[in-house]
Design a protein around this motif. Sequence first.
Motif, PDB file in Angstrom:
ATOM      1  N   THR A 292       0.846  -1.191   0.000  1.00 29.03           N
ATOM      2  CA  THR A 292       0.000   0.000   0.000  1.00 29.03           C
ATOM      3  C   THR A 292       0.882   1.242   0.000  1.00 29.03           C
ATOM      4  O   THR A 292       2.112   1.150   0.119  1.00 29.03           O
ATOM      5  N   ILE A 293       0.228   2.390  -0.043  1.00 28.39           N
ATOM      6  CA  ILE A 293       0.945   3.668   0.036  1.00 28.39           C
ATOM      7  C   ILE A 293       1.723   3.750   1.364  1.00 28.39           C
ATOM      8  O   ILE A 293       2.820   4.318   1.398  1.00 28.39           O
ATOM      9  N   PHE A 294       1.192   3.126   2.424  1.00 26.84           N
ATOM     10  CA  PHE A 294       1.917   3.178   3.703  1.00 26.84           C
ATOM     11  C   PHE A 294       3.152   2.281   3.655  1.00 26.84           C
ATOM     12  O   PHE A 294       4.166   2.592   4.283  1.00 26.84           O
ATOM     13  N   GLY A 295       3.074   1.191   2.909  1.00 25.62           N
ATOM     14  CA  GLY A 295       4.265   0.370   2.711  1.00 25.62           C
ATOM     15  C   GLY A 295       5.362   1.190   2.047  1.00 25.62           C
ATOM     16  O   GLY A 295       6.546   1.086   2.408  1.00 25.62           O
TER      17      GLY A 295
ATOM     18  N   GLU B  50      10.068   5.196  -0.013  1.00 23.28           N
ATOM     19  CA  GLU B  50       9.818   5.445  -1.447  1.00 23.28           C
ATOM     20  C   GLU B  50       8.939   6.683  -1.631  1.00 23.28           C
ATOM     21  O   GLU B  50       9.088   7.425  -2.604  1.00 23.28           O
ATOM     22  N   ILE B  51       8.015   6.873  -0.686  1.00 18.38           N
ATOM     23  CA  ILE B  51       7.147   8.063  -0.686  1.00 18.38           C
ATOM     24  C   ILE B  51       7.506   8.872   0.551  1.00 18.38           C
ATOM     25  O   ILE B  51       7.604   8.311   1.644  1.00 18.38           O
ATOM     26  N   PRO B  52       7.730  10.196   0.383  1.00 17.71           N
ATOM     27  CA  PRO B  52       8.133  11.003   1.543  1.00 17.71           C
ATOM     28  C   PRO B  52       6.987  11.195   2.533  1.00 17.71           C
ATOM     29  O   PRO B  52       5.812  11.128   2.159  1.00 17.71           O
TER      30      PRO B  52
ATOM     31  N   ALA C 214       5.338   6.764  12.717  1.00 21.45           N
ATOM     32  CA  ALA C 214       4.215   7.706  12.760  1.00 21.45           C
ATOM     33  C   ALA C 214       4.558   8.951  11.956  1.00 21.45           C
ATOM     34  O   ALA C 214       5.711   9.414  11.955  1.00 21.45           O
ATOM     35  N   PHE C 215       3.564   9.477  11.267  1.00 17.65           N
ATOM     36  CA  PHE C 215       3.771  10.623  10.380  1.00 17.65           C
ATOM     37  C   PHE C 215       2.489  11.430  10.307  1.00 17.65           C
ATOM     38  O   PHE C 215       1.403  10.948  10.673  1.00 17.65           O
ATOM     39  N   ARG C 216       2.603  12.675   9.815  1.00 18.24           N
ATOM     40  CA  ARG C 216       1.434  13.563   9.750  1.00 18.24           C
ATOM     41  C   ARG C 216       0.564  13.196   8.561  1.00 18.24           C
ATOM     42  O   ARG C 216       1.072  12.918   7.462  1.00 18.24           O
ATOM     43  N   ASP C 217      -0.752  13.196   8.793  1.00 18.11           N
ATOM     44  CA  ASP C 217      -1.701  12.907   7.716  1.00 18.11           C
ATOM     45  C   ASP C 217      -1.632  14.036   6.692  1.00 18.11           C
ATOM     46  O   ASP C 217      -1.609  15.217   7.027  1.00 18.11           O
ATOM     47  N   VAL C 218      -1.601  13.665   5.419  1.00 20.30           N
ATOM     48  CA  VAL C 218      -1.460  14.631   4.326  1.00 20.30           C
ATOM     49  C   VAL C 218      -2.744  15.470   4.163  1.00 20.30           C
ATOM     50  O   VAL C 218      -2.701  16.565   3.604  1.00 20.30           O
ATOM     51  N   ASN C 219      -3.845  14.962   4.672  1.00 19.30           N
ATOM     52  CA  ASN C 219      -5.129  15.667   4.549  1.00 19.30           C
ATOM     53  C   ASN C 219      -5.758  15.754   5.945  1.00 19.30           C
ATOM     54  O   ASN C 219      -6.727  15.069   6.257  1.00 19.30           O
TER      55      ASN C 219
ATOM     56  N   THR D  57      -4.028  18.703  14.787  1.00 21.50           N
ATOM     57  CA  THR D  57      -3.001  17.647  14.872  1.00 21.50           C
ATOM     58  C   THR D  57      -3.639  16.358  14.363  1.00 21.50           C
ATOM     59  O   THR D  57      -4.676  15.929  14.881  1.00 21.50           O
ATOM     60  N   HIS D  58      -3.057  15.775  13.329  1.00 16.35           N
ATOM     61  CA  HIS D  58      -3.584  14.523  12.774  1.00 16.35           C
ATOM     62  C   HIS D  58      -2.389  13.671  12.363  1.00 16.35           C
ATOM     63  O   HIS D  58      -1.695  13.955  11.382  1.00 16.35           O
ATOM     64  N   ILE D  59      -2.161  12.653  13.160  1.00 13.59           N
ATOM     65  CA  ILE D  59      -0.985  11.786  12.993  1.00 13.59           C
ATOM     66  C   ILE D  59      -1.468  10.358  12.775  1.00 13.59           C
ATOM     67  O   ILE D  59      -2.476   9.937  13.352  1.00 13.59           O
ATOM     68  N   LEU D  60      -0.757   9.630  11.950  1.00 12.77           N
ATOM     69  CA  LEU D  60      -1.065   8.213  11.713  1.00 12.77           C
ATOM     70  C   LEU D  60       0.089   7.395  12.269  1.00 12.77           C
ATOM     71  O   LEU D  60       1.259   7.686  11.961  1.00 12.77           O
ATOM     72  N   ILE D  61      -0.228   6.403  13.078  1.00  9.96           N
ATOM     73  CA  ILE D  61       0.800   5.466  13.535  1.00  9.96           C
ATOM     74  C   ILE D  61       0.523   4.117  12.888  1.00  9.96           C
ATOM     75  O   ILE D  61      -0.594   3.623  12.904  1.00  9.96           O
TER      76      ILE D  61
ATOM     77  N   GLY E 234     -14.843   3.290   6.476  1.00 11.27           N
ATOM     78  CA  GLY E 234     -14.132   4.427   5.892  1.00 11.27           C
ATOM     79  C   GLY E 234     -12.651   4.180   5.685  1.00 11.27           C
ATOM     80  O   GLY E 234     -11.885   5.115   5.454  1.00 11.27           O
ATOM     81  N   GLN E 235     -12.236   2.904   5.753  1.00 11.57           N
ATOM     82  CA  GLN E 235     -10.809   2.612   5.547  1.00 11.57           C
ATOM     83  C   GLN E 235     -10.463   2.729   4.076  1.00 11.57           C
ATOM     84  O   GLN E 235     -11.141   2.142   3.220  1.00 11.57           O
ATOM     85  N   THR E 236      -9.428   3.505   3.777  1.00 14.57           N
ATOM     86  CA  THR E 236      -9.008   3.684   2.382  1.00 14.57           C
ATOM     87  C   THR E 236      -7.626   3.089   2.122  1.00 14.57           C
ATOM     88  O   THR E 236      -7.294   2.779   0.985  1.00 14.57           O
ATOM     89  N   VAL E 237      -6.828   2.967   3.182  1.00 13.54           N
ATOM     90  CA  VAL E 237      -5.495   2.378   3.030  1.00 13.54           C
ATOM     91  C   VAL E 237      -5.465   1.082   3.845  1.00 13.54           C
ATOM     92  O   VAL E 237      -5.653   1.111   5.070  1.00 13.54           O
ATOM     93  N   PHE E 238      -5.225  -0.031   3.145  1.00 16.15           N
ATOM     94  CA  PHE E 238      -5.337  -1.340   3.795  1.00 16.15           C
ATOM     95  C   PHE E 238      -3.997  -1.814   4.347  1.00 16.15           C
ATOM     96  O   PHE E 238      -3.451  -2.846   3.961  1.00 16.15           O
TER      97      PHE E 238
ATOM     98  N   LEU F 158      -2.910  -1.526   8.456  1.00 16.95           N
ATOM     99  CA  LEU F 158      -3.416  -1.069   9.754  1.00 16.95           C
ATOM    100  C   LEU F 158      -2.773   0.257  10.185  1.00 16.95           C
ATOM    101  O   LEU F 158      -1.554   0.409  10.110  1.00 16.95           O
ATOM    102  N   HIS F 159      -3.608   1.169  10.641  1.00 14.22           N
ATOM    103  CA  HIS F 159      -3.103   2.431  11.178  1.00 14.22           C
ATOM    104  C   HIS F 159      -4.084   2.986  12.192  1.00 14.22           C
ATOM    105  O   HIS F 159      -5.295   2.805  12.068  1.00 14.22           O
ATOM    106  N   LEU F 160      -3.534   3.694  13.151  1.00 14.70           N
ATOM    107  CA  LEU F 160      -4.311   4.370  14.182  1.00 14.70           C
ATOM    108  C   LEU F 160      -4.193   5.863  13.927  1.00 14.70           C
ATOM    109  O   LEU F 160      -3.084   6.393  13.798  1.00 14.70           O
TER     110      LEU F 160
HETATM  111  P1  AMP Z   1      -8.148   5.559   6.413  1.00  7.99           P
HETATM  112  O1  AMP Z   1      -9.262   6.258   5.685  1.00  7.99           O
HETATM  113  O2  AMP Z   1      -8.450   5.263   7.849  1.00  7.99           O
HETATM  114  O3  AMP Z   1      -7.643   4.362   5.638  1.00  7.99           O
HETATM  115  O4  AMP Z   1      -6.982   6.623   6.494  1.00  7.99           O
HETATM  116  C1  AMP Z   1      -6.041   6.833   5.503  1.00  7.99           C
HETATM  117  C2  AMP Z   1      -5.430   8.179   5.784  1.00  7.99           C
HETATM  118  O5  AMP Z   1      -4.208   8.242   5.080  1.00  7.99           O
HETATM  119  C3  AMP Z   1      -6.283   9.363   5.308  1.00  7.99           C
HETATM  120  O6  AMP Z   1      -6.569  10.213   6.419  1.00  7.99           O
HETATM  121  C4  AMP Z   1      -5.374  10.054   4.283  1.00  7.99           C
HETATM  122  O7  AMP Z   1      -5.467  11.463   4.334  1.00  7.99           O
HETATM  123  C5  AMP Z   1      -3.987   9.568   4.686  1.00  7.99           C
HETATM  124  N1  AMP Z   1      -2.983   9.539   3.630  1.00  7.99           N
HETATM  125  C6  AMP Z   1      -3.115   9.024   2.391  1.00  7.99           C
HETATM  126  N2  AMP Z   1      -1.964   9.147   1.696  1.00  7.99           N
HETATM  127  C7  AMP Z   1      -1.088   9.761   2.542  1.00  7.99           C
HETATM  128  C8  AMP Z   1       0.270  10.190   2.427  1.00  7.99           C
HETATM  129  N3  AMP Z   1       0.980  10.005   1.292  1.00  7.99           N
HETATM  130  N4  AMP Z   1       0.851  10.797   3.481  1.00  7.99           N
HETATM  131  C9  AMP Z   1       0.169  10.986   4.622  1.00  7.99           C
HETATM  132  N5  AMP Z   1      -1.113  10.610   4.803  1.00  7.99           N
HETATM  133  C10 AMP Z   1      -1.741  10.005   3.774  1.00  7.99           C
END
Ligand code: AMP
Length: 115
Positions: free
Chosen positions: A5-8, A14-16, A28-33, A38-42, A94-98, A100-102
């Motif tokens: 996935t994009i998180f991989g 590979e992706i900054p 853990a990194f900041r959510d792009v959207n 404060t919106h961080i993904l671990i 509402g999961q878009t990236v498969f 696991l992330h918190l």
């Molecule tokens: P989820 O909808 O729970 O799968 O969350 C996926 C999250 O990943 C969304 O909040 C997106 O904004 C975020 N996201 C997608 N691509 C990136 C990226 N390249 N860098 C940081 N966050 C991302």
Amino acid sequence: MAEETIFGKILSGEIPSQKVYSDAEFYAFRDVNPAAPTHILIVPRKPIPKVTDLTEADAALAGRMLLAANKIAEQEGLTEKGFRYVINCGEWGGQTVFHLHLHILGGRAMAWPPG
Ligand code: AMP
């Protein structure tokens, strides 16, 4: 092997990304959207697609993910006022990236129930 996935790609560099925290097991990194100031993904480095894919063998990993998130929340100054953890699971969750992330969301008062 699960499809990458994009998180991989973020984990491999590979992706900054805007790094917030890193250890042997999690990144853990900041959510792009961001959905909050404060919106961080671990993300565990192990590519577990969904929270329902966790097994007994992952029990300690799941616990340590929360402990690492708590460390991040503290580091980000979120603990005094409070904040929210979110794990979306599957299409209706509402999961878009498969991978696991918190989500760690804070910096403003959160509405309940969520939309
Ligand atoms: P989820 O909808 O729970 O799968 O969350 C996926 C999250 O990943 C969304 O909040 C997106 O904004 C975020 N996201 C997608 N691509 C990136 C990226 N390249 N860098 C940081 N966050 C991302």
